[in-house]
Enzyme design. Structure first.
Site, PDB file in Angstrom:
ATOM      1  N   SER A  76       0.835  -1.209   0.000  1.00 42.76           N
ATOM      2  CA  SER A  76       0.000   0.000   0.000  1.00 42.76           C
ATOM      3  C   SER A  76       0.863   1.249   0.000  1.00 42.76           C
ATOM      4  O   SER A  76       1.959   1.265   0.569  1.00 42.76           O
ATOM      5  CB  SER A  76      -0.862  -0.025   1.263  1.00 42.76           C
ATOM      6  OG  SER A  76      -1.446   1.220   1.477  1.00 42.76           O
ATOM      7  N   TYR A  82      -1.519  -0.963  10.626  1.00 47.87           N
ATOM      8  CA  TYR A  82      -1.857  -1.561   9.320  1.00 47.87           C
ATOM      9  C   TYR A  82      -0.707  -1.323   8.335  1.00 47.87           C
ATOM     10  O   TYR A  82      -0.208  -2.261   7.691  1.00 47.87           O
ATOM     11  CB  TYR A  82      -3.168  -0.958   8.798  1.00 47.87           C
ATOM     12  CG  TYR A  82      -3.361  -1.137   7.311  1.00 47.87           C
ATOM     13  CD1 TYR A  82      -3.665  -2.375   6.782  1.00 47.87           C
ATOM     14  CD2 TYR A  82      -3.202  -0.046   6.435  1.00 47.87           C
ATOM     15  CE1 TYR A  82      -3.820  -2.535   5.414  1.00 47.87           C
ATOM     16  CE2 TYR A  82      -3.358  -0.203   5.073  1.00 47.87           C
ATOM     17  CZ  TYR A  82      -3.659  -1.450   4.562  1.00 47.87           C
ATOM     18  OH  TYR A  82      -3.796  -1.602   3.211  1.00 47.87           O
ATOM     19  N   LYS A  87       2.262  -3.872   6.395  1.00 48.78           N
ATOM     20  CA  LYS A  87       2.566  -3.904   4.956  1.00 48.78           C
ATOM     21  C   LYS A  87       4.077  -3.746   4.746  1.00 48.78           C
ATOM     22  O   LYS A  87       4.693  -4.480   3.964  1.00 48.78           O
ATOM     23  CB  LYS A  87       1.819  -2.790   4.219  1.00 48.78           C
ATOM     24  CG  LYS A  87       0.325  -2.983   4.165  1.00 48.78           C
ATOM     25  CD  LYS A  87      -0.056  -4.150   3.260  1.00 48.78           C
ATOM     26  CE  LYS A  87      -1.534  -4.403   3.173  1.00 48.78           C
ATOM     27  NZ  LYS A  87      -1.891  -5.647   2.523  1.00 48.78           N
TER      28      LYS A  87
HETATM   29  C1  UD1 Z   1      -6.921   5.093   3.373  1.00 49.54           C
HETATM   30  C2  UD1 Z   1      -5.904   4.490   4.272  1.00 49.54           C
HETATM   31  C3  UD1 Z   1      -4.923   3.701   3.448  1.00 49.54           C
HETATM   32  C4  UD1 Z   1      -5.635   2.661   2.610  1.00 49.54           C
HETATM   33  C5  UD1 Z   1      -6.653   3.379   1.732  1.00 49.54           C
HETATM   34  C6  UD1 Z   1      -7.491   2.374   0.953  1.00 49.54           C
HETATM   35  C7  UD1 Z   1      -5.723   6.096   6.131  1.00 49.54           C
HETATM   36  C8  UD1 Z   1      -4.845   7.043   6.861  1.00 49.54           C
HETATM   37  N1  UD1 Z   1      -5.221   5.516   5.049  1.00 49.54           N
HETATM   38  O1  UD1 Z   1      -6.279   6.045   2.551  1.00 49.54           O
HETATM   39  O2  UD1 Z   1      -4.019   3.058   4.309  1.00 49.54           O
HETATM   40  O3  UD1 Z   1      -4.720   1.973   1.818  1.00 49.54           O
HETATM   41  O4  UD1 Z   1      -7.543   4.125   2.565  1.00 49.54           O
HETATM   42  O5  UD1 Z   1      -8.172   3.036  -0.064  1.00 49.54           O
HETATM   43  O6  UD1 Z   1      -6.847   5.836   6.527  1.00 49.54           O
HETATM   44  N2  UD1 Z   1     -12.335  11.823   3.482  1.00 49.54           N
HETATM   45  C9  UD1 Z   1     -13.299  12.755   3.824  1.00 49.54           C
HETATM   46  N3  UD1 Z   1     -14.449  12.320   4.376  1.00 49.54           N
HETATM   47  C10 UD1 Z   1     -14.705  10.989   4.615  1.00 49.54           C
HETATM   48  C11 UD1 Z   1     -13.713  10.030   4.276  1.00 49.54           C
HETATM   49  C12 UD1 Z   1     -12.526  10.482   3.703  1.00 49.54           C
HETATM   50  O7  UD1 Z   1     -13.121  13.954   3.629  1.00 49.54           O
HETATM   51  O8  UD1 Z   1     -15.786  10.666   5.148  1.00 49.54           O
HETATM   52  C13 UD1 Z   1     -11.067  12.264   2.875  1.00 49.54           C
HETATM   53  C14 UD1 Z   1      -9.867  11.937   3.725  1.00 49.54           C
HETATM   54  O9  UD1 Z   1      -9.591  12.987   4.595  1.00 49.54           O
HETATM   55  C15 UD1 Z   1      -8.785  11.770   2.663  1.00 49.54           C
HETATM   56  C16 UD1 Z   1      -9.538  11.339   1.408  1.00 49.54           C
HETATM   57  O10 UD1 Z   1     -10.910  11.601   1.665  1.00 49.54           O
HETATM   58  O11 UD1 Z   1      -8.191  12.997   2.430  1.00 49.54           O
HETATM   59  C17 UD1 Z   1      -9.373   9.876   1.100  1.00 49.54           C
HETATM   60  O12 UD1 Z   1      -9.687   9.129   2.253  1.00 49.54           O
HETATM   61  P1  UD1 Z   1      -9.799   7.544   2.241  1.00 49.54           P
HETATM   62  O13 UD1 Z   1     -10.715   7.122   1.166  1.00 49.54           O
HETATM   63  O14 UD1 Z   1     -10.110   7.097   3.627  1.00 49.54           O
HETATM   64  O15 UD1 Z   1      -8.360   7.081   1.781  1.00 49.54           O
HETATM   65  P2  UD1 Z   1      -6.911   7.456   2.390  1.00 49.54           P
HETATM   66  O16 UD1 Z   1      -7.027   8.104   3.700  1.00 49.54           O
HETATM   67  O17 UD1 Z   1      -6.162   8.171   1.338  1.00 49.54           O
END
Ligand code: UD1
Length: 337
Positions: A126, A150, A154
């Site tokens: 990842s 997590y 990895k």
């Molecule tokens: C997350 C995981 C990563 C994993 C990936 C799988 C973390 C820190 N990392 O990445 O290890 O491999 O998912 O796809 O959790 N966001 C919102 N509102 C929400 C949900 C998310 O604004 O309700 C934003 C988050 O702040 C982030 C972006 O959307 O900036 C993407 O979030 P997310 O889909 O959870 O992925 P990652 O955090 O990039």
């Protein structure tokens, strides 16, 4: 050489799309999955799409006897190891569970491969392994430093496999660092079915779309990014699956351990993704800006040049495709499989 591939976690989101890609590539496929976070119905979905079905073994990948009999009963040439726990939040709450399950699974896979004399392995890593303070885009030699258990599992598994290949040059290992996989097969027959409340952005957006979740919380709009929201490198899950086939081909002619970023190199902000989903679905997504989520990097972006060059692979699907296909899957399967 046998073209049979054992896929651990092959009923899951990325696993099922990769099993499909393998079957379409002419490989025979054996799936081992305990369905702890997946459904056997994904296998039916695969068959609906390509008319072929993988052999299914329902077992935990840490079950040595189950793995051993898979190797004994089939002429397996390579292993794709997807099985594992994948919630960042849960890993922070219960780190020992993550170390136990994810490391235990990897060690068992290696052990049984050694016994069966199978030495080609592709591992789902990842982008979370990168040190968040490194300036994006991340190349494979960028500094690593995951901030949660997590991500640590990895990176540790990558290290174990790199050491293994260092000592045993006949091993052929691909370590694939995924960025943010989204989308679904365009047929809508397989897709992401998170158990319980999803935490990731795209599945949440979809649930807001179908009215299961009232509104999307945007975690911070005061980041140093063009529109203040975080930027991610979203990649269509079918492109990701294609990347695995390309890596398997590369390993036919190369030994040692190789790391590849699987991302597009194109950044999309949270705000932009919301707009893309709105235009793909024709709906207005209610949103609310809330405070930042702990541990989020402002920008996570791949430098995918190494995969482009080594694997002769390029992502083919646009953000628009990702939104349309994920939405199509969600509408056909509002409650998962
Ligand atoms: C997350 C995981 C990563 C994993 C990936 C799988 C973390 C820190 N990392 O990445 O290890 O491999 O998912 O796809 O959790 N966001 C919102 N509102 C929400 C949900 C998310 O604004 O309700 C934003 C988050 O702040 C982030 C972006 O959307 O900036 C993407 O979030 P997310 O889909 O959870 O992925 P990652 O955090 O990039």
């Amino acid at each position: 050489m046998s073209k049979c591939v054992l896929v651990t976690g092959g009923a899951g989101y990325i696993g099922s799309h990769t099993v499909l890609a393998l079957l379409e590539n002419g490989n025979e496929v054996i799936v081992i999955d305990n369905f702890s976070n997946s459904s056997p119905k994904s296998i039916d979905g695969i068959e609906r799409i390509c008319g072929k079905r993988p052999t299914l073994i329902q077992a935990d990948v840490r079950d040595s006897l189950a793995l051993e009999s898979a190797f004994t009963n089939h002429d397996i040439a390579a292993v794709f190891h997807f099985a594992g726990l994948k919630s960042v939040e849960e890993s922070v709450q219960n780190p020992e569970l993550y170390y136990d399950e994810n490391i235990g699974a990897a060690l068992n896979v290696i052990d049984q491969m050694r016994i069966a004399d199978v030495k080609t392995l592709i591992f789902s890593s990842s982008a979370t392994v990168y040190e968040p303070s490194e300036a994006p885009p991340y190349a494979e030699d960028s500094l690593t430093g995951p901030k949660n258990p997590y991500g640590q599992t990895k990176l540790l598994i990558e290290q174990i496999l790199t050491d293994l290949a260092g000592m045993n040059p006949e091993w052929r290992i691909g370590l694939l660092r995924y960025f943010n996989p989204v989308g679904a097969h365009s047929s809508g027959s397989i897709g992401e079915a998170p158990s319980g409340e999803p935490n990731n952005l795209m599945p949440l957006l979809m649930q807001v779309g179908v009215g299961k979740v009232e509104k999307l919380s945007i975690f911070g709009n005061d980041y140093e990014t063009p529109d203040g929201t975080c930027v991610r490198d979203f990649i269509h899950v079918v492109d990701l699956a294609r990347g695995h086939i390309a890596a398997l081909r590369f390993l036919e002619n190369a030994n040692g351990a190789h790391i590849w970023n699987l991302g597009t190199g194109v950044g999309t902000s949270v705000m932009e993704l919301i707009q893309r989903v709105e235009s793909a679905t024709g709906m207005t997504i209610p949103t609310e800006v809330v405070s930042r989520r702990q541990g989020d990097s402002p920008i996570a972006l791949a430098n995918p040049s190494k995969a482009f060059n080594d694997l002769n692979w390029r992502p083919e699907y646009s953000i628009e495709n990702m939104c349309i296909d994920h939405w199509n899957w969600q509408c056909l399967h509002p409650d998962g499989y």
